[in-house]
Structures are given as structure tokens and as C-alpha cells.
Write a protein that holds these residues in place. Structure first.
Motif, PDB file in Angstrom:
ATOM      1  N   ALA A 160      38.087  24.844 -10.349  1.00 25.80           N
ATOM      2  CA  ALA A 160      37.093  23.893 -10.348  1.00 25.80           C
ATOM      3  C   ALA A 160      36.216  23.711  -9.281  1.00 25.80           C
ATOM      4  O   ALA A 160      34.973  23.307  -9.520  1.00 25.80           O
ATOM      5  CB  ALA A 160      38.100  22.364 -10.194  1.00 25.80           C
ATOM      6  N   TRP A 161      36.639  23.998  -8.242  1.00 21.84           N
ATOM      7  CA  TRP A 161      35.574  23.972  -6.979  1.00 21.84           C
ATOM      8  C   TRP A 161      34.494  25.354  -7.393  1.00 21.84           C
ATOM      9  O   TRP A 161      33.219  24.657  -7.291  1.00 21.84           O
ATOM     10  CB  TRP A 161      36.298  24.823  -5.778  1.00 21.84           C
ATOM     11  CG  TRP A 161      35.404  25.319  -4.635  1.00 21.84           C
ATOM     12  CD1 TRP A 161      34.897  26.532  -4.592  1.00 21.84           C
ATOM     13  CD2 TRP A 161      34.758  24.442  -3.641  1.00 21.84           C
ATOM     14  NE1 TRP A 161      34.159  26.679  -3.473  1.00 21.84           N
ATOM     15  CE2 TRP A 161      33.825  25.461  -2.918  1.00 21.84           C
ATOM     16  CE3 TRP A 161      34.741  23.192  -3.121  1.00 21.84           C
ATOM     17  CZ2 TRP A 161      33.199  25.170  -1.592  1.00 21.84           C
ATOM     18  CZ3 TRP A 161      34.265  22.853  -2.142  1.00 21.84           C
ATOM     19  CH2 TRP A 161      33.319  23.846  -1.304  1.00 21.84           C
ATOM     20  N   GLY A 162      34.896  26.333  -7.934  1.00 21.34           N
ATOM     21  CA  GLY A 162      33.875  27.517  -8.169  1.00 21.34           C
ATOM     22  C   GLY A 162      32.812  26.720  -9.419  1.00 21.34           C
ATOM     23  O   GLY A 162      31.693  27.122  -9.215  1.00 21.34           O
ATOM     24  N   ALA A 163      33.481  26.041 -10.251  1.00 16.09           N
ATOM     25  CA  ALA A 163      32.762  25.648 -11.310  1.00 16.09           C
ATOM     26  C   ALA A 163      31.784  24.511 -11.020  1.00 16.09           C
ATOM     27  O   ALA A 163      30.565  24.331 -11.529  1.00 16.09           O
ATOM     28  CB  ALA A 163      33.753  24.919 -12.704  1.00 16.09           C
ATOM     29  N   ALA A 164      32.085  23.645 -10.030  1.00 17.67           N
ATOM     30  CA  ALA A 164      31.440  22.660  -9.375  1.00 17.67           C
ATOM     31  C   ALA A 164      30.232  23.097  -8.655  1.00 17.67           C
ATOM     32  O   ALA A 164      29.307  22.622  -8.796  1.00 17.67           O
ATOM     33  CB  ALA A 164      32.298  21.494  -8.796  1.00 17.67           C
ATOM     34  N   ILE A 165      30.676  24.227  -7.883  1.00 12.08           N
ATOM     35  CA  ILE A 165      29.506  24.799  -6.961  1.00 12.08           C
ATOM     36  C   ILE A 165      28.684  25.427  -8.025  1.00 12.08           C
ATOM     37  O   ILE A 165      27.152  25.296  -7.746  1.00 12.08           O
ATOM     38  CB  ILE A 165      30.282  25.886  -6.227  1.00 12.08           C
ATOM     39  CG1 ILE A 165      30.927  25.216  -5.067  1.00 12.08           C
ATOM     40  CG2 ILE A 165      29.060  26.572  -5.402  1.00 12.08           C
ATOM     41  CD1 ILE A 165      30.171  23.999  -4.327  1.00 12.08           C
ATOM     42  N   ALA A 166      28.960  25.958  -9.208  1.00  8.62           N
ATOM     43  CA  ALA A 166      27.950  26.531  -9.965  1.00  8.62           C
ATOM     44  C   ALA A 166      27.245  25.700 -10.821  1.00  8.62           C
ATOM     45  O   ALA A 166      25.983  25.803 -10.948  1.00  8.62           O
ATOM     46  CB  ALA A 166      28.677  27.549 -11.095  1.00  8.62           C
ATOM     47  N   GLY A 167      27.707  24.472 -10.915  1.00 10.17           N
ATOM     48  CA  GLY A 167      27.136  23.215 -11.680  1.00 10.17           C
ATOM     49  C   GLY A 167      26.230  22.619 -10.709  1.00 10.17           C
ATOM     50  O   GLY A 167      24.849  22.388 -10.723  1.00 10.17           O
ATOM     51  N   PHE A 168      26.281  23.034  -9.369  1.00 10.62           N
ATOM     52  CA  PHE A 168      25.314  22.420  -8.136  1.00 10.62           C
ATOM     53  C   PHE A 168      24.302  23.281  -8.304  1.00 10.62           C
ATOM     54  O   PHE A 168      22.942  22.693  -8.025  1.00 10.62           O
ATOM     55  CB  PHE A 168      26.198  22.240  -6.882  1.00 10.62           C
ATOM     56  CG  PHE A 168      25.220  22.381  -5.640  1.00 10.62           C
ATOM     57  CD1 PHE A 168      24.407  21.332  -5.529  1.00 10.62           C
ATOM     58  CD2 PHE A 168      25.221  23.179  -4.732  1.00 10.62           C
ATOM     59  CE1 PHE A 168      23.345  21.279  -4.419  1.00 10.62           C
ATOM     60  CE2 PHE A 168      24.548  23.322  -3.821  1.00 10.62           C
ATOM     61  CZ  PHE A 168      23.439  22.301  -3.373  1.00 10.62           C
ATOM     62  N   GLY A 169      24.558  24.639  -8.249  1.00  7.54           N
ATOM     63  CA  GLY A 169      23.382  25.613  -8.160  1.00  7.54           C
ATOM     64  C   GLY A 169      22.381  25.342  -9.496  1.00  7.54           C
ATOM     65  O   GLY A 169      21.274  25.579  -9.310  1.00  7.54           O
ATOM     66  N   LEU A 170      22.875  25.073 -10.554  1.00  6.72           N
ATOM     67  CA  LEU A 170      22.274  25.087 -11.778  1.00  6.72           C
ATOM     68  C   LEU A 170      21.247  23.532 -11.821  1.00  6.72           C
ATOM     69  O   LEU A 170      20.282  23.399 -12.627  1.00  6.72           O
ATOM     70  CB  LEU A 170      22.926  25.178 -12.992  1.00  6.72           C
ATOM     71  CG  LEU A 170      23.576  26.608 -13.071  1.00  6.72           C
ATOM     72  CD1 LEU A 170      24.556  26.652 -14.385  1.00  6.72           C
ATOM     73  CD2 LEU A 170      22.381  27.649 -13.404  1.00  6.72           C
ATOM     74  N   SER A 171      21.775  22.538 -11.018  1.00  6.87           N
ATOM     75  CA  SER A 171      21.234  21.449 -11.229  1.00  6.87           C
ATOM     76  C   SER A 171      19.811  21.236 -10.353  1.00  6.87           C
ATOM     77  O   SER A 171      19.797  21.811  -9.268  1.00  6.87           O
ATOM     78  CB  SER A 171      22.250  20.213 -10.590  1.00  6.87           C
ATOM     79  OG  SER A 171      21.732  19.119 -10.727  1.00  6.87           O
ATOM     80  N   GLY A 172      18.837  20.742 -11.057  1.00  2.42           N
ATOM     81  CA  GLY A 172      17.575  20.359 -10.409  1.00  2.42           C
ATOM     82  C   GLY A 172      17.475  19.118  -9.911  1.00  2.42           C
ATOM     83  O   GLY A 172      16.379  18.745  -9.574  1.00  2.42           O
ATOM     84  N   ASN A 173      18.449  18.190 -10.230  1.00  6.64           N
ATOM     85  CA  ASN A 173      18.139  16.827 -10.046  1.00  6.64           C
ATOM     86  C   ASN A 173      19.180  16.467  -8.961  1.00  6.64           C
ATOM     87  O   ASN A 173      20.255  16.556  -8.844  1.00  6.64           O
ATOM     88  CB  ASN A 173      18.468  15.852 -11.304  1.00  6.64           C
ATOM     89  CG  ASN A 173      18.708  14.558 -11.042  1.00  6.64           C
ATOM     90  OD1 ASN A 173      19.734  13.857 -10.244  1.00  6.64           O
ATOM     91  ND2 ASN A 173      17.608  13.863 -11.283  1.00  6.64           N
ATOM     92  N   LEU A 174      18.624  15.779  -7.626  1.00  5.00           N
ATOM     93  CA  LEU A 174      19.496  15.524  -6.438  1.00  5.00           C
ATOM     94  C   LEU A 174      20.787  14.827  -6.984  1.00  5.00           C
ATOM     95  O   LEU A 174      21.811  14.969  -6.299  1.00  5.00           O
ATOM     96  CB  LEU A 174      18.602  14.674  -5.395  1.00  5.00           C
ATOM     97  CG  LEU A 174      19.324  14.389  -4.303  1.00  5.00           C
ATOM     98  CD1 LEU A 174      19.739  15.572  -3.326  1.00  5.00           C
ATOM     99  CD2 LEU A 174      18.325  13.483  -3.360  1.00  5.00           C
ATOM    100  N   TRP A 175      20.714  13.787  -7.603  1.00  2.47           N
ATOM    101  CA  TRP A 175      21.832  13.220  -7.859  1.00  2.47           C
ATOM    102  C   TRP A 175      22.967  13.804  -8.650  1.00  2.47           C
ATOM    103  O   TRP A 175      24.163  13.485  -8.313  1.00  2.47           O
ATOM    104  CB  TRP A 175      21.515  11.636  -8.459  1.00  2.47           C
ATOM    105  CG  TRP A 175      20.520  10.744  -7.824  1.00  2.47           C
ATOM    106  CD1 TRP A 175      19.271  10.488  -7.864  1.00  2.47           C
ATOM    107  CD2 TRP A 175      20.929  10.305  -6.577  1.00  2.47           C
ATOM    108  NE1 TRP A 175      18.744   9.932  -6.721  1.00  2.47           N
ATOM    109  CE2 TRP A 175      19.687   9.674  -5.917  1.00  2.47           C
ATOM    110  CE3 TRP A 175      22.093   9.991  -5.699  1.00  2.47           C
ATOM    111  CZ2 TRP A 175      19.648   8.910  -4.788  1.00  2.47           C
ATOM    112  CZ3 TRP A 175      21.950   9.380  -4.485  1.00  2.47           C
ATOM    113  CH2 TRP A 175      20.859   8.827  -4.010  1.00  2.47           C
ATOM    114  N   MET A 176      22.768  14.614  -9.573  1.00  7.34           N
ATOM    115  CA  MET A 176      23.461  15.491 -10.311  1.00  7.34           C
ATOM    116  C   MET A 176      24.181  16.451  -9.206  1.00  7.34           C
ATOM    117  O   MET A 176      25.326  16.692  -9.208  1.00  7.34           O
ATOM    118  CB  MET A 176      22.765  16.130 -11.336  1.00  7.34           C
ATOM    119  CG  MET A 176      22.448  15.227 -12.441  1.00  7.34           C
ATOM    120  SD  MET A 176      24.298  14.358 -13.115  1.00  7.34           S
ATOM    121  CE  MET A 176      25.195  15.869 -13.795  1.00  7.34           C
TER     122      MET A 176
END
Length: 473
Positions: free
Chosen positions: A364-380
Motif C-alpha cells: 500500500a505504501w508503494g502504491a500510494a507513493i506511485a500515485g503521488f508521483g503521477l499526481s500533478g495536483n497538490l491536494w491529490m
């Protein structure tokens, strides 16, 4: 030379435990398991050789309504653990005051971030050396006595920090020496402190105790720096060191009131030397569930901790919000998520399949970090980092419980020494790795790629070696 009381048995083909060690009873007789170490049966929580009585009041049959989701506070019914935990509330904030004051003072003196980084490295080597040695020491002497000595040493170091700042000495060399001494004392202190928990609370409450302690430490990482930022303009930098020293006096008093925690009767008499440290590493290699618990943290932190890229992301990807505002949110998001995970740890702290919980949390940590890297929106991005913080809290809770329950008491200090080194060294290696990858591939690609690698590597480890996923209490 170290003489093991039990012969280690490979755990790769068992349910996460080896016959003859504490873990063996965890999966076969969980209903009778009420105490730590090798003791089973209804009366096991109060060993006649152990002066600390961790039995405490009987557990409630079931928590109804919202209470079953909230933090499990059963360990706080044990007076000794309650004293230790209460002292942590104070020192978790106080230590962060010094953690902010030292780099601030070095930067004020030199005007160079390079010197700030050098000071961080100056504290790393003593931490590693003395954490490994401190783990061996914690297995050979009364842990309460060791905690008194080391907490007193840390307090004296904080007083010396205050003296040099109050007198306007302005010496970077003195600051780095004091930092190295402080980290050496911390390296000696942490293994004994963490290893003592299994002697203070029943085995079935280890996960809950770890959740309580981790929540306090994570809260300190949020509140401490914010408080330091408010206090520096008001009272000045020297007084931050003095506040930390006063907080440590509370810790010394709490430790003084703990019961004696000597090695259990029957433990081999030995000295804390290189052989004992090496014996600890051999113990880890012979017990795959312990080895994999360390590897899980290394995988998550080295491949998936992107903090070195936060400044660049704040200035580029999230620049419309302002670099300082975005940077503050990025650094605060993971600790805030961890605190929320701790506050609602009742949702997971009673789980018995500790190995699967660690695997799931790292994925879950890895998936969340990947989501963070793909997000271009600060709040996401902040949401993804907060989710990663929750996953990190779950991982910390169950990795800590595994280290305390799957190792014999005579080895717990050394296991905690290695744990301290892994926790301290992993993020620093991640800073180097992510900084290099961010320069080569761009920050967002480096972050997303690291998160994906965490998921792939963790699942591969879990599939290749079944010991961790089978482990339960």
C-alpha cells in the motif's frame, strides 16, 4: 562467547515460527498466550524471573461502536508501560526542538546548506555503531539501568548544546561533536527502550503498544518543528535546547520508576562485544521471518521514500501554490497520515496475521507513493502521501511486534539495534537514490518508478519466501 539457549530452526517452511522459540506458540495456541518471551499458558504474563508484571487487568470482551475503530489503549493499563509511554509524549516534542535548532544554528553560522548536510552525516556513523553495540549491551545488563545512563547522557548533551548557544561560541566543530555524542547515546538508548516493551506488556498487546508509541513519535514530528518555528522568534535558539533538556529530565524520572529489567534467568552470561553483535546477525539470517521484516522496511524506505525530491516538486510541479506552502504540506503529509493511522489503530492492531499485515502495508505504501508521483495536483499529492503515512504506521506497528515476539528475550536488544540502524539509514540512502534518479529522469518519474518498484519487489519477496506471510500470533 555467545551461547544460544535454543538452536535456531529455519522458518521458511513453517507458519512463520520455528519450534522451540517464542513464535511457535503464537500460531498454535493463541488463546493461551498472555505473556512475552518463551512463556505460554494463562499464568505466563507474570514470570517469576521477571519482576515486571505485564499481565494487567483482563481484556474487555469486545469494544462496541466507534471504540472498536479507535486506538487500542489496553497497554496503558500496565503502570510500567504507561510511565514509559507518558515520558515519550514529552520527549517526542522536545527532541524535535533540538532537531530543528542544530541545523538552524549551523546555517546561521556558515550560511551553507552543505555544512548542514555534513552535520547530518556526522551524526549517522555514531548512531549506527552505537546502535549495534547498544543492542548487544541491552541483552547483557539491566535495561532499566542502561536507559537511566543513556537518557541522562542525552540530557547532559542537550544542556551542553544550550551552553554553547547561550555563550555565543559559534563553533561548527563543537556543534558536530555534540551532535555525534548525542547520536551515540541515542544509539545506545533506542534498542534497550524498544526491547523493554515485551517485558512490560502481554504478547497479545505488542501491536497496540507499538501503535501507541509510534503515534506519539509521529505526532512529535508534526508538532515539534511547528512549535520550534513559533518559539525561535519569541524566546531564541538557545532556549530550545534548554526545553529539550528539561523534557529529558521527565524521561529520566519515568525510567527511574520502571521495574528492574535484568536478563532473564537462564540466559547465558556474556560480554557485549563484536562476537555478540555478529551472533545477532547470525540469528537474523537463521530466522527468515526476522530477516524479511528488515528487508520489508529497506524496500519501502530505500526505493519509496521521495523526500529528497520534495523541494524540486514544490518549486516546479506545485509552484502555483507557492514553493514554501507546497513544501510544508509535502513534508507534513506523511507524518499526519501516520498520526491518523495511529489514532484509528483499533481497526488493525488486533490482527493476528502480522506477516500479511506487513506485506499489505508495504504494498500500500508503494502504491500510494506511485500515485503521488503521477499526481500533478497538490491536494491529490498530499492525499496520496497521507495514505502512505497510514500504510507506514501499519508497517511500523507489525514489524515492531514481529521483532519483539519472534525473537527470544536474550536477542531482543540486538534485534532492536539492527532495527534502529535500518530505520536511520534507509531514508538517507533513499535521499541519494532519489536525488540521482530525479536528476536523470525527472522528479515525478523517479517517484512513481520508486513506488512501483516497492510493490513489485515486496510481492516478489513474499512469493519467494513464505515465512513472513505465514507468520501469526
Amino acid at each position: 562467547m555467545y551461547r544460544a539457549t535454543r538452536k535456531p530452526v529455519d522458518t521458511s517452511e513453517t507458519s512463520g515460527s520455528e519450534p522451540g522459540t517464542p513464535g511457535a506458540s503464537h500460531r498454535t495456541e493463541p488463546a493461551d498466550r498472555t505473556g512475552p518471551g518463551d512463556r505460554t499458558g494463562p499464568a505466563a504474563a507474570c514470570d517469576p524471573t521477571d519482576p515486571a508484571d505485564p499481565s494487567g487487568p483482563a481484556d474487555p470482551p469486545h469494544r462496541a461502536g466507534w471504540r472498536r475503530w479507535a486506538m487500542d489503549t489496553r497497554p496503558l493499563r500496565v503502570p510500567a508501560y504507561r510511565r514509559l509511554w507518558t515520558s515519550t509524549i514529552v520527549t517526542a516534542v522536545g527532541s524535535q526542538l533540538t532537531a530543528v535548532a542544530v541545523p538552524k544554528q549551523i546555517y546561521d553560522i556558515t550560511g551553507s546548506s552543505a555544512w548542514v548536510g555534513a552535520a547530518s552525516l556526522a551524526g549517522l556513523l555514531p548512531l549506527i555503531v552505537f546502535a549495534l553495540w547498544g543492542g548487544a549491551v541491552a541483552d547483557t545488563m539491566d535495561r532499566r539501568k542502561l536507559l537511566l545512563i543513556t537518557n541522562s547522557g542525552i540530557a547532559v548533551t542537550s544542556v551542553l548544546f544550550w551552553v554553547q548557544a547561550a555563550t555565543g561560541l559559534g563553533s561548527v566543530a563543537v556543534l558536530m561533536v555534540l551532535l555525534a555524542v548525542q547520536q551515540a547515546f541515542w544509539g545506545l538508548n533506542a534498542p534497550a527502550r524498544n526491547a523493554s516493551i515485551a517485558r512490560l506488556v502481554p504478547a497479545g498487546q505488542l501491536a497496540a503498544a507499538n501503535a501507541l508509541g509510534s503515534t506519539v513519535m509521529q505526532t512529535g514530528q508534526v508538532v515539534g518543528p511547528l512549535l520550534a518555528g513559533v518559539l525561535i522568534p519569541v524566546i531564541g535558539l538557545p532556549e530550545l535546547y534548554l526545553l529539550d533538556a528539561l523534557a529529558l529530565c521527565v524521561t529520566v524520572w519515568a525510567v527511574y520508576r520502571l521495574p528492574s529489567l535484568p536478563p532473564l534467568a537462564g540466559a547465558a552470561t556474556r560480554r557485549a562485544g563484536v562476537r555478540e553483535i555478529a551472533a545477532g546477525f547470525r540469528y537474523i539470517s537463521a530466522h527468515k521471518v526476522l530477516l524479511l521484516s528488515f528487508l520489508a522496511d529497506i524496500v519501502a524506505m530505500v526505493l519509496g521514500m521521495p523526500r529528497a525530491l520534495f523541494p524540486q516538486l514544490a518549486d516546479t510541479t506545485y509552484s502555483p501554490w507557492g514553493g514554501g506552502f507546497a513544501l510544508g504540506l509535502l513534508f507534513a503529509a506523511i507524518p499526519i497520515g501516520a498520526v491518523l493511522g495511529g489514532l484509528f489503530s483499533g481497526t488493525f492492531s488486533r490482527a493476528r496475521r502480522h506477516g500479511l499485515m506487513v506485506i499489505g502495508a508495504v504494498v500500500a505504501w508503494g502504491a500510494a507513493i506511485a500515485g503521488f508521483g503521477l499526481s500533478g495536483n497538490l491536494w491529490m499529492a498530499v492525499v496520496f502521501l497521507a495514505v502512505a503515512g497510514v500504510a507506514d504506521m501499519v508497517s511500523m506497528v507489525f514489524r515492531g511486534a514481529i521483532l519483539l515476539s519472534a525473537a527470544t528475550d536474550e536477542m531482543r536488544g540486538r534485534m532492536q539495534g539492527v532495527f534502529t540502524v535500518v530505520v536511520a539509514g534507509g531514508p538517507r540512502l533513499a535521499d541519494v537514490l532519489h536525488g540521482t534518479a530525479g536528476s536523470a529522469f525527472g522528479p515525478r518519474a523517479a517517484v512513481a518508478g520508486g513506488g512501483i518498484l516497492v510493490v513489485v519487489v515486496m510481492l516478489a519477496l513474499a512469493a519467494a519466501v513464505p515465512a513472513l506471510r505465514r507468520y501469526r500470533i
